[in-house]
Design an enzyme around this catalytic site. Structure first.
Site, PDB file in Angstrom:
ATOM      1  CG  ASP A 317      -2.216   1.047   1.012  1.00  0.00           C
ATOM      2  OD1 ASP A 317      -2.144   1.605  -0.089  1.00  0.00           O
ATOM      3  OD2 ASP A 317      -2.678   1.152   1.911  1.00  0.00           O
ATOM      4  CG  HIS A 321       0.783  11.538   1.267  1.00  0.00           C
ATOM      5  ND1 HIS A 321      -0.063  11.806   0.656  1.00  0.00           N
ATOM      6  CD2 HIS A 321       0.219  10.288   1.807  1.00  0.00           C
ATOM      7  CE1 HIS A 321      -1.206  10.942   0.449  1.00  0.00           C
ATOM      8  NE2 HIS A 321      -0.863  10.197   1.455  1.00  0.00           N
TER       9      HIS A 321
HETATM   10  O1  DOR Z   1      -3.580   5.485   3.941  1.00  0.00           O
HETATM   11  C1  DOR Z   1      -4.004   5.598   2.906  1.00  0.00           C
HETATM   12  N1  DOR Z   1      -3.403   6.095   1.930  1.00  0.00           N
HETATM   13  N2  DOR Z   1      -4.963   4.655   2.793  1.00  0.00           N
HETATM   14  C2  DOR Z   1      -5.708   4.675   1.515  1.00  0.00           C
HETATM   15  O2  DOR Z   1      -6.593   4.021   1.143  1.00  0.00           O
HETATM   16  C3  DOR Z   1      -5.236   5.550   0.186  1.00  0.00           C
HETATM   17  C4  DOR Z   1      -3.832   6.133   0.704  1.00  0.00           C
HETATM   18  C5  DOR Z   1      -3.606   6.963  -0.266  1.00  0.00           C
HETATM   19  O3  DOR Z   1      -3.832   6.991  -1.465  1.00  0.00           O
HETATM   20  O4  DOR Z   1      -2.582   8.075   0.169  1.00  0.00           O
END
Ligand code: DOR
Length: 437
Positions: A317, A321
């Site tokens: 995942d 950012h």
């Molecule tokens: O923490 C998360 N970030 N959960 C998600 O489902 C999406 C993801 C993101 O796209 O940053």
């Protein structure tokens, strides 16, 4: 990935070859010709007259495994290239030992039509360091109102559909998505979250959230949706995959669904079996993720679910950012953590803890994601593309996010002592990554 410049001929000797798809875990030689695996076995010799045609690599003391597959990453391109690009994200992938990734559609614009899918595939072909399998959206703009043209998405090359990042709130829309996806042979990946229950939540709901005064997200926010989607998979007979499973209750629901013979698969991520909610006491936004990291009991249940096969896959995942969204007061920081360059040592830790055998651990990041996504990779069987990863299981080092290929630095494992890493990554028999000494 660029088209083959030159077909690769390669012999890897003395490695511990671990290929779950063949049930193989033994010291063996792997012979690669024209970018394909042609032979795997002990004591293979190449005739003297042909020996010069092959590059020879001594993999003594290393594991030789199918190229790892991360079935859940965010590459952020198009639209948020300051966080990650297809080029930087796939460089991070190969540095972490991955030869293929499935990328989620919550880009800008959303990957909800053929044009965006084709853009991603073109970029990946031109600039990608590994194979890229786009996941299309379920609903237009991820807005949960109108279903995408699933047939068009399928034809343009998506391997699955998901509104990941958001749940499909309407049960009716999810039902229709499953029905249409079934007719197109598409997998539906569910982001399980009841927005009513999670609303305004910042971390797992419980004793720690109460102590910290942070609004909690109950496990039920995930479990209610997991239960709904399992029931809808049963109603429609469609294939369903549950993403980023974090709670003990979800594991129990999936276990029961599998017992009933439903076509349900599931993944978890390394942070859900490595990090617990106590870390949130630091108020460090690097630990903020959705679904949230939970309790020690949940972590144990996740490990048990991995061990007994309830959880089929481990995916990072990877959610890059920049400091602009992440280095803020906890409440305002974005959800998500990067993982492509830290997953492997965390998975190998489960092997050292005897939770997973080497075969099972590798299956969760090769054979199983390949099977779930219906892609012809994740094995070193004769005739397969020579995508492989050479792992040094003994290498010890400190994870240093400053050295990552990813453009982002939101890694909660930065500074952690780790053991095990990818030392060489091959695609079609060609080296795409070599670890610096
Ligand atoms: O923490 C998360 N970030 N959960 C998600 O489902 C999406 C993801 C993101 O796209 O940053």
């Amino acid at each position: 990935m660029k088209p083959n410049e030159k077909p690769a001929n390669l012999i890897l000797r003395n490695g511990r070859v671990i290929d779950p798809a063949q049930g193989l875990d033994a010291v063996a030689t792997v012979v690669i010709e024209n970018g394909k695996v042609v032979e795997v076995g002990p004591n293979i010799e190449i005739g003297a007259q042909r020996r010069g045609e092959f590059e020879q690599i001594d993999a003594g003391g290393k594991w030789v495994v199918p190229g790892l597959i991360d079935m859940h990453v965010h590459l952020r391109e198009p639209g948020e290239e300051y966080k990650e690009t297809i080029a930087s994200g796939t460089r991070a992938a190969v540095a972490g030992g991955f030869t293929a990734v499935a990328c989620m559609p919550n880009t800008r614009p959303v990957n909800d039509c053929a044009a965006v899918t084709q853009f991603i595939l073109k970029k990946a072909a031109e600039e990608g360091a590994c194979r890229v399998f786009p996941v299309g959206a379920i609903s237009k703009g991820l807005e949960g109102r109108n279903l995408c043209e699933l047939g068009e998405l399928r034809a343009s090359g998506v391997v699955a559909v998901s509104d990941d990042g958001r749940p499909v709130e309407s049960s009716m829309l999810m039902r229709r998505a499953l029905e249409y996806a079934k007719t197109f042979g598409l997998l539906v990946i569910s982001h399980c979250e009841d927005l009513g229950l999670s609303s305004g939540g910042l971390m797992n709901e419980g004793r720690v959230s109460t102590r910290l005064g942070l609004r909690g997200i109950p496990r039920a926010a995930e479990e209610v949706m997991a239960a709904r989607d399992i029931l809808l998979a049963e109603l429609t007979g469609a294939r369903l995959h549950l993403a980023h499973i974090s709670s003990a209750g979800s594991v129990a629901l999936i276990r029961e669904a599998k017992k009933r013979g439903l076509q349900v698969t599931a993944e978890t991520a390394p942070h859900y079996f490595t990090l617990d909610e106590e870390l949130l006491s630091t108020f460090n936004p690097v630990y903020k993720v959705n679904p949230p990291v939970r309790t020690r009991e949940d972590m144990e249940a996740i490990k048990a679910g991995l061990a007994d096969g309830t959880l089929d896959a481990i995916a990072s995942d990877h959610a890059p950012h920049s400091a602009v969204e992440k280095d803020l007061e906890f409440e305002y920081a974005a959800n998500g953590m990067i993982g492509l360059e830290s997953s492997l040592p965390l998975i190998l830790r489960l092997v050292r803890q005897s939770i997973l055998s080497p075969l099972d651990a590798i299956a969760k990041v090769s054979q199983n994601p390949a099977r779930i996504l219906s892609i012809p990779f994740g094995t070193l069987a004769k005739g397969a593309a020579a995508d492989l990863t050479v792992i040094d299981p003994e290498a010890t080092y400190t994870i240093d996010a400053r050295k990552f290929e990813s453009k982002s630095r939101n890694c909660p494992f930065d500074g952690m002592e780790a053991q095990g890493r990818a030392v060489m990554t091959f695609i079609d028999g060609r080296v795409v990554f070599t670890a610096p000494d």
